[in-house]
Design an enzyme around this catalytic site. Sequence first.
Site, PDB file in Angstrom:
ATOM      1  N   ASP A  30       0.854  -1.189   0.000  1.00 15.30           N
ATOM      2  CA  ASP A  30       0.000   0.000   0.000  1.00 15.30           C
ATOM      3  C   ASP A  30       0.888   1.235   0.000  1.00 15.30           C
ATOM      4  OD1 ASP A  30      -3.248   0.283   0.957  1.00 15.30           O
ATOM      5  OD2 ASP A  30      -2.014   2.094   0.997  1.00 15.30           O
ATOM      6  N   THR A  85     -12.325   2.514  -5.925  1.00 12.11           N
ATOM      7  CA  THR A  85     -12.752   3.261  -7.120  1.00 12.11           C
ATOM      8  C   THR A  85     -13.917   4.173  -6.706  1.00 12.11           C
ATOM      9  OG1 THR A  85     -14.176   1.376  -7.701  1.00 12.11           O
ATOM     10  CG2 THR A  85     -12.059   1.528  -8.840  1.00 12.11           C
ATOM     11  N   ARG A 151     -19.153  -8.552   1.672  1.00  9.55           N
ATOM     12  CA  ARG A 151     -19.916  -7.507   2.350  1.00  9.55           C
ATOM     13  C   ARG A 151     -19.122  -7.037   3.557  1.00  9.55           C
ATOM     14  NH1 ARG A 151     -24.392 -11.388   4.223  1.00  9.55           N
ATOM     15  NH2 ARG A 151     -22.514 -12.630   4.246  1.00  9.55           N
ATOM     16  N   PHE A 249     -32.781  -8.767   1.596  1.00  6.98           N
ATOM     17  CA  PHE A 249     -32.687  -7.438   0.953  1.00  6.98           C
ATOM     18  C   PHE A 249     -34.057  -6.830   0.664  1.00  6.98           C
ATOM     19  CE2 PHE A 249     -28.458  -5.686   0.024  1.00  6.98           C
ATOM     20  CZ  PHE A 249     -27.748  -6.576   0.827  1.00  6.98           C
ATOM     21  N   CYS A 260     -20.126   1.273  -1.636  1.00  3.43           N
ATOM     22  CA  CYS A 260     -20.286   0.432  -2.835  1.00  3.43           C
ATOM     23  C   CYS A 260     -21.574   0.696  -3.606  1.00  3.43           C
ATOM     24  CB  CYS A 260     -20.203  -1.030  -2.446  1.00  3.43           C
ATOM     25  SG  CYS A 260     -18.663  -1.421  -1.596  1.00  3.43           S
TER      26      CYS A 260
END
Length: 435
Positions: A30, A85, A151, A249, A260
């Site tokens: 990293d 991202t 998750r 869900f 996300c």
Amino acid sequence: MKLSVIGTGYLGATHAAAMASLGFDVVGVDVDPKKIELLKVGKVPFFEPDLEDLLIAEVNSGRLKFTTDFSEAKDYDVHFICVGTPQQQGSLAADMKYVDAALDAIAPHAKTGSLIVGKSTVPVGTAEQLSKRLRELGSKAELAWNPEFLREGFAVEDTLRPNRLVVGVTSDSAEEILKRAYKPLLDNNVPWIRADLPTAELVKVAANSFLATKISFINAMAEICEAAGGDVTVLAKAIGYDPRIGSRFLQAGIGFGGGCLPKDIRAFMARSEELGAKQSLEFLREIDSINLRARQRMIDLVRLDLGADLKGKRIAVLGAAFKPESDDVRDSPALDIAAQVAAAGADVYVFDPKANSNAKLRFPALNYSHSVEECLSGAEIVLHLTEWKEFRALDPIKVKSLVARPNIIDGRNALDKAAWESAGWHFRGLGRATR
Ligand code: UGA
């Protein structure tokens, strides 16, 4: 086989520790020296159940190392790119600078025949561009894509026992390398799906878009229940028994957040436009707006109970993380609602078992309590916004004596309405009729 993992956030740190636990030599790389120093001594720089124990065990075993020096990965066989991202400032699209930088940093050290494997969530077409870039840089490494479905809160479990493994490859040898890397999981019958590069990239954003759609669907039903006097929790239970629909869900409430789902559906829309297929994902715009409307509906309910003017009203907010078992407050609906009612002049007290300090960094002006009791004390209304176990286990009779007025709004539909009502609380839930 020796594996390197580039980027040591939720995805990378978990992947590195999990792969080491499968018996591989792993180096986590990293650019953030602070993060690396913590990981080296077995400390996880964020809250993730079970990760610290795994990390300590693997660091102590000598199989897992961390460094800021990319050259330490030079004779490694597989390099997993696990960087973030995030959404770009001022645009729906994903910011690809970390992925591009990771590729450029590892390319000079990746030996001939090694495999560079993208795990980050990216716009479709990225892998092809990165392959081209590798060739331009003169690298003899090959590129593959292997999306990750973990998750937060279950990162270790999802990495070691995934529902499926998806690999986007352009050669049999690349697939063979990945099969060797994941052999222990394949031995446990985890389904293996070989795809081309664009399909592998798309599987991830398609999965997250479907999940976001499911949540916004039930939240749209919640709006209808509110308008018609129905109860969305009963509706969700009833439709969930149909195995074609499924009950998971379908938890209506203040909607999805985190690092996300929100940014992935937005980046997917942006990419579809670039591909000339904008219409195909137009529905995601609606999914996004339903999701954001849920936060507003929560604030409307607060005003229904406390009056339009929230100035000086003491409000207790239970939860700041975007979901329980996480200290992540990125795009957290809970924290957004807390900040909005505070901006309207309310005196807001927030308590989260793990996310107080991250929340404070984002919204330093809110009051942060050290305990549920401190948070509830003197409150004119309680907002239950992240369904931590300890909030679900609260005794409504006991905590009633703490508040100024026994008003509660369950923004996650996770509390026992009957128990709170019989203890004398005025109880509202999003999408549920109120007496
Ligand atoms: C999500 C996906 O579930 C993972 O499969 C994926 O790998 C990950 O994104 C990623 O792209 O890296 P995560 O962001 O950890 O995982 O969170 P989820 O468990 O999906 O929850 C997202 C949000 O939806 C939370 O704010 C949660 O409170 C909300 N939610 C979830 C609901 O409002 N209702 C539900 O029924 C379920």
